[in-house]
Write a protein that holds these residues in place. Structure first.
Motif, PDB file in Angstrom:
ATOM      1  N   ALA A 273      20.871   9.162  -8.090  1.00  0.00           N
ATOM      2  CA  ALA A 273      20.341   8.770  -6.781  1.00  0.00           C
ATOM      3  C   ALA A 273      20.452   7.250  -6.693  1.00  0.00           C
ATOM      4  CB  ALA A 273      18.887   9.210  -6.618  1.00  0.00           C
ATOM      5  N   LEU A 274      21.128   6.763  -5.671  1.00  0.00           N
ATOM      6  CA  LEU A 274      21.348   5.334  -5.498  1.00  0.00           C
ATOM      7  C   LEU A 274      20.452   4.792  -4.396  1.00  0.00           C
ATOM      8  CD1 LEU A 274      25.269   5.070  -5.474  1.00  0.00           C
ATOM      9  CD2 LEU A 274      23.729   5.352  -7.421  1.00  0.00           C
ATOM     10  N   LEU A 275      19.856   3.647  -4.631  1.00  0.00           N
ATOM     11  CA  LEU A 275      19.151   2.946  -3.565  1.00  0.00           C
ATOM     12  C   LEU A 275      20.199   2.255  -2.697  1.00  0.00           C
ATOM     13  CD1 LEU A 275      16.231   2.385  -2.617  1.00  0.00           C
ATOM     14  CD2 LEU A 275      16.355   0.223  -3.875  1.00  0.00           C
ATOM     15  N   CYS A 276      20.112   2.470  -1.404  1.00  0.00           N
ATOM     16  CA  CYS A 276      21.085   1.924  -0.460  1.00  0.00           C
ATOM     17  C   CYS A 276      20.352   1.155   0.640  1.00  0.00           C
ATOM     18  CB  CYS A 276      21.917   3.045   0.166  1.00  0.00           C
ATOM     19  SG  CYS A 276      22.883   3.999  -1.046  1.00  0.00           S
TER      20      CYS A 276
ATOM     21  N   GLY B 148       0.785  -1.225   0.000  1.00  0.00           N
ATOM     22  CA  GLY B 148       0.000   0.000   0.000  1.00  0.00           C
ATOM     23  C   GLY B 148       0.817   1.275   0.000  1.00  0.00           C
ATOM     24  N   GLN B 149       2.129   1.161   0.072  1.00  0.00           N
ATOM     25  CA  GLN B 149       3.006   2.327   0.060  1.00  0.00           C
ATOM     26  C   GLN B 149       3.741   2.394  -1.280  1.00  0.00           C
ATOM     27  OE1 GLN B 149       2.987   4.425   2.783  1.00  0.00           O
ATOM     28  NE2 GLN B 149       1.416   3.029   3.564  1.00  0.00           N
ATOM     29  N   LEU B 150       4.358   3.548  -1.563  1.00  0.00           N
ATOM     30  CA  LEU B 150       5.198   3.640  -2.742  1.00  0.00           C
ATOM     31  C   LEU B 150       6.315   2.612  -2.644  1.00  0.00           C
ATOM     32  CD1 LEU B 150       5.628   7.505  -3.292  1.00  0.00           C
ATOM     33  CD2 LEU B 150       4.215   5.933  -4.614  1.00  0.00           C
ATOM     34  N   SER B 151       6.640   1.970  -3.752  1.00  0.00           N
ATOM     35  CA  SER B 151       7.713   0.992  -3.756  1.00  0.00           C
ATOM     36  C   SER B 151       9.064   1.698  -3.672  1.00  0.00           C
ATOM     37  CB  SER B 151       7.651   0.155  -5.036  1.00  0.00           C
ATOM     38  OG  SER B 151       8.060   0.932  -6.153  1.00  0.00           O
ATOM     39  N   ASN B 152      10.096   0.917  -3.420  1.00  0.00           N
ATOM     40  CA  ASN B 152      11.437   1.493  -3.364  1.00  0.00           C
ATOM     41  C   ASN B 152      11.810   2.188  -4.671  1.00  0.00           C
ATOM     42  OD1 ASN B 152      12.463   0.772  -0.682  1.00  0.00           O
ATOM     43  ND2 ASN B 152      12.308  -1.340  -1.381  1.00  0.00           N
ATOM     44  N   LEU B 153      11.480   1.577  -5.798  1.00  0.00           N
ATOM     45  CA  LEU B 153      11.827   2.188  -7.079  1.00  0.00           C
ATOM     46  C   LEU B 153      10.987   3.425  -7.366  1.00  0.00           C
ATOM     47  CD1 LEU B 153      12.410  -0.947  -9.336  1.00  0.00           C
ATOM     48  CD2 LEU B 153      14.126   0.573  -8.328  1.00  0.00           C
ATOM     49  N   GLN B 154       9.734   3.417  -6.951  1.00  0.00           N
ATOM     50  CA  GLN B 154       8.913   4.626  -7.088  1.00  0.00           C
ATOM     51  C   GLN B 154       9.465   5.756  -6.223  1.00  0.00           C
ATOM     52  OE1 GLN B 154       5.191   2.675  -6.072  1.00  0.00           O
ATOM     53  NE2 GLN B 154       4.390   3.012  -8.128  1.00  0.00           N
ATOM     54  N   ARG B 155       9.890   5.420  -5.022  1.00  0.00           N
ATOM     55  CA  ARG B 155      10.493   6.420  -4.142  1.00  0.00           C
ATOM     56  C   ARG B 155      11.803   6.943  -4.715  1.00  0.00           C
ATOM     57  NH1 ARG B 155      12.208   3.537   0.055  1.00  0.00           N
ATOM     58  NH2 ARG B 155      12.756   5.421   1.228  1.00  0.00           N
TER      59      ARG B 155
ATOM     60  N   ILE C 169      30.466  12.186  -6.488  1.00  0.00           N
ATOM     61  CA  ILE C 169      30.840  12.485  -5.105  1.00  0.00           C
ATOM     62  C   ILE C 169      31.679  13.750  -5.052  1.00  0.00           C
ATOM     63  CG2 ILE C 169      32.288  11.699  -3.182  1.00  0.00           C
ATOM     64  CD1 ILE C 169      31.341   8.836  -3.839  1.00  0.00           C
ATOM     65  N   ALA C 170      32.636  13.872  -5.963  1.00  0.00           N
ATOM     66  CA  ALA C 170      33.518  15.042  -5.981  1.00  0.00           C
ATOM     67  C   ALA C 170      32.742  16.331  -6.190  1.00  0.00           C
ATOM     68  CB  ALA C 170      34.574  14.874  -7.072  1.00  0.00           C
ATOM     69  N   ARG C 171      31.621  16.254  -6.877  1.00  0.00           N
ATOM     70  CA  ARG C 171      30.793  17.443  -7.125  1.00  0.00           C
ATOM     71  C   ARG C 171      29.678  17.593  -6.091  1.00  0.00           C
ATOM     72  NH1 ARG C 171      31.272  15.969 -13.075  1.00  0.00           N
ATOM     73  NH2 ARG C 171      29.386  14.747 -12.854  1.00  0.00           N
ATOM     74  N   GLY C 172      29.607  16.673  -5.137  1.00  0.00           N
ATOM     75  CA  GLY C 172      28.525  16.721  -4.159  1.00  0.00           C
ATOM     76  C   GLY C 172      27.177  16.396  -4.764  1.00  0.00           C
ATOM     77  N   ARG C 173      27.178  15.535  -5.814  1.00  0.00           N
ATOM     78  CA  ARG C 173      25.946  15.271  -6.556  1.00  0.00           C
ATOM     79  C   ARG C 173      25.574  13.787  -6.581  1.00  0.00           C
ATOM     80  NH1 ARG C 173      23.752  19.073  -9.885  1.00  0.00           N
ATOM     81  NH2 ARG C 173      23.186  17.478 -11.434  1.00  0.00           N
ATOM     82  N   LEU C 174      26.135  12.985  -5.662  1.00  0.00           N
ATOM     83  CA  LEU C 174      25.709  11.596  -5.523  1.00  0.00           C
ATOM     84  C   LEU C 174      24.866  11.481  -4.266  1.00  0.00           C
ATOM     85  CD1 LEU C 174      26.075   8.802  -6.939  1.00  0.00           C
ATOM     86  CD2 LEU C 174      27.714   8.273  -5.127  1.00  0.00           C
ATOM     87  N   PHE C 175      23.612  11.059  -4.434  1.00  0.00           N
ATOM     88  CA  PHE C 175      22.669  10.994  -3.322  1.00  0.00           C
ATOM     89  C   PHE C 175      22.204   9.560  -3.109  1.00  0.00           C
ATOM     90  CE2 PHE C 175      22.786  15.426  -4.009  1.00  0.00           C
ATOM     91  CZ  PHE C 175      22.219  16.055  -2.911  1.00  0.00           C
ATOM     92  N   GLY C 176      21.736   9.300  -1.904  1.00  0.00           N
ATOM     93  CA  GLY C 176      21.268   7.970  -1.564  1.00  0.00           C
ATOM     94  C   GLY C 176      19.892   7.992  -0.932  1.00  0.00           C
ATOM     95  N   LEU C 177      19.173   6.898  -1.102  1.00  0.00           N
ATOM     96  CA  LEU C 177      17.856   6.707  -0.497  1.00  0.00           C
ATOM     97  C   LEU C 177      17.846   5.328   0.144  1.00  0.00           C
ATOM     98  CD1 LEU C 177      14.824   7.807  -0.327  1.00  0.00           C
ATOM     99  CD2 LEU C 177      14.413   6.298  -2.297  1.00  0.00           C
ATOM    100  N   LEU C 178      17.389   5.252   1.382  1.00  0.00           N
ATOM    101  CA  LEU C 178      17.391   3.971   2.089  1.00  0.00           C
ATOM    102  C   LEU C 178      16.262   3.060   1.619  1.00  0.00           C
ATOM    103  CD1 LEU C 178      18.303   4.816   5.795  1.00  0.00           C
ATOM    104  CD2 LEU C 178      19.603   3.395   4.195  1.00  0.00           C
ATOM    105  N   LEU C 179      16.610   1.832   1.354  1.00  0.00           N
ATOM    106  CA  LEU C 179      15.654   0.807   0.967  1.00  0.00           C
ATOM    107  C   LEU C 179      14.768   0.429   2.145  1.00  0.00           C
ATOM    108  CD1 LEU C 179      16.373  -2.319  -1.154  1.00  0.00           C
ATOM    109  CD2 LEU C 179      15.554  -2.686   1.167  1.00  0.00           C
TER     110      LEU C 179
ATOM    111  N   PRO D 201      26.832   4.056   7.823  1.00  0.00           N
ATOM    112  CA  PRO D 201      27.307   3.265   6.687  1.00  0.00           C
ATOM    113  C   PRO D 201      26.162   2.537   5.995  1.00  0.00           C
ATOM    114  CG  PRO D 201      27.777   2.124   8.735  1.00  0.00           C
ATOM    115  CD  PRO D 201      27.225   3.466   9.121  1.00  0.00           C
ATOM    116  N   VAL D 202      26.251   2.453   4.661  1.00  0.00           N
ATOM    117  CA  VAL D 202      25.217   1.770   3.883  1.00  0.00           C
ATOM    118  C   VAL D 202      25.873   0.949   2.779  1.00  0.00           C
ATOM    119  CG1 VAL D 202      23.389   3.459   4.344  1.00  0.00           C
ATOM    120  CG2 VAL D 202      24.919   3.791   2.369  1.00  0.00           C
ATOM    121  N   VAL D 203      25.108   0.010   2.265  1.00  0.00           N
ATOM    122  CA  VAL D 203      25.506  -0.838   1.151  1.00  0.00           C
ATOM    123  C   VAL D 203      24.747  -0.365  -0.093  1.00  0.00           C
ATOM    124  CG1 VAL D 203      25.474  -3.197   0.246  1.00  0.00           C
ATOM    125  CG2 VAL D 203      25.908  -2.794   2.691  1.00  0.00           C
ATOM    126  N   TYR D 204      25.434  -0.280  -1.216  1.00  0.00           N
ATOM    127  CA  TYR D 204      24.776   0.041  -2.485  1.00  0.00           C
ATOM    128  C   TYR D 204      23.886  -1.127  -2.882  1.00  0.00           C
ATOM    129  CZ  TYR D 204      24.418   0.520  -7.595  1.00  0.00           C
ATOM    130  OH  TYR D 204      23.955   0.583  -8.886  1.00  0.00           O
TER     131      TYR D 204
END
Length: 243
Positions: free
Chosen positions: A138-141, A118-125, A206-216, A174-177
């Protein structure tokens, strides 16, 4: 708006999974009776993806035969029979088969279960989280305690504002890709035509501060060895909804 295009990286040799992969491509190894790549494609379809490129190399004919029976998403084949392109080169080659714009990228052997119904899926998020104005990717972590089959390596540190940096001992959060990316295909417009590792683009971002993560949300698994098959099947059973 959902992201409707995707690429699945599926051309690897699966050497650590031998002898299973001596006669079978790794993405077609069955977990609880279902090929791994079908877990991935089902997740993409549920998130609104209508078209997906899949690259093939190892036992490519088996892959093409299996994928030809798939209706949703519609599958396009990126043929790497002549030469493996590694993660970055394979992605850059495959993206040329799609119209430009936002795209989801997944590995064929990494997937998850136990998303909240009933919630948005990880990929939708992940698709909703991706902002090309601020992000290259944006990486799922996933947190280490929510994994099965992983070797324990911590890939990134996730900051409070969502930015990712390479993990070093002692860093917070710490997170896993988790093997899923939201990005714009234009990011790889300058990519070389030969094989290269996608980590090059991670480090640039990362060097540009443009790699983001979202928790699974849920439980993530990887199947890298024959013994990991039983571990993944046990995890699926453990998290299967009752009834």
């Amino acid at each position: 708006m959902p992201i409707t295009n995707a690429m699945v990286l599926a051309a690897g040799l699966g050497t650590r999974l031998r002898p299973v992969t001596d006669t079978l491509p790794k993405p077609l190894v069955r977990i609880e009776g279902k090929p791994m790549i079908d877990y991935v494609l089902d997740l993409l379809a549920a998130a609104g993806v209508t078209q997906a490129v899949v690259n093939v190399h190892h036992f490519a004919d088996q892959m093409e035969d299996h994928l030809s029976r798939r209706e949703v998403p519609h599958i396009l084949i990126s043929d790497e029979r002549e030469a493996l392109m590694n993660s970055g080169g394979g992605l850059a080659k495959g993206l040329k088969l799609l119209e430009g714009g936002p795209v989801l990228v997944m590995n064929a052997d990494l997937f998850w279960v136990a998303e909240e119904p009933g919630q948005l899926s990880n990929l939708q998020r992940l698709a909703a989280c991706f902002d090309p104005e601020r992000m290259d990717m944006a990486l799922l972590c996933v947190r280490l305690q929510d994994t099965t089959g992983h070797n324990g390596k911590k890939d990134f540190s996730l900051s409070d504002d969502g930015r990712l940096t390479r993990y070093e001992e002692g860093m917070n959060n710490p997170v896993v890709y988790a093997g899923a990316i939201a990005m714009d295909s234009a990011l790889l417009a300058d990519a070389p035509d030969e094989a290269f590792n996608l980590n090059i683009y991670f480090d640039r971002a990362i060097a540009r501060g443009r790699l983001f993560g979202l928790l699974l949300e849920g439980h993530w698994m990887t199947v890298g060895t024959p013994g990991a098959i039983a571990e993944a099947e046990a995890a699926i059973c453990r998290f299967r909804p009752e009834g």
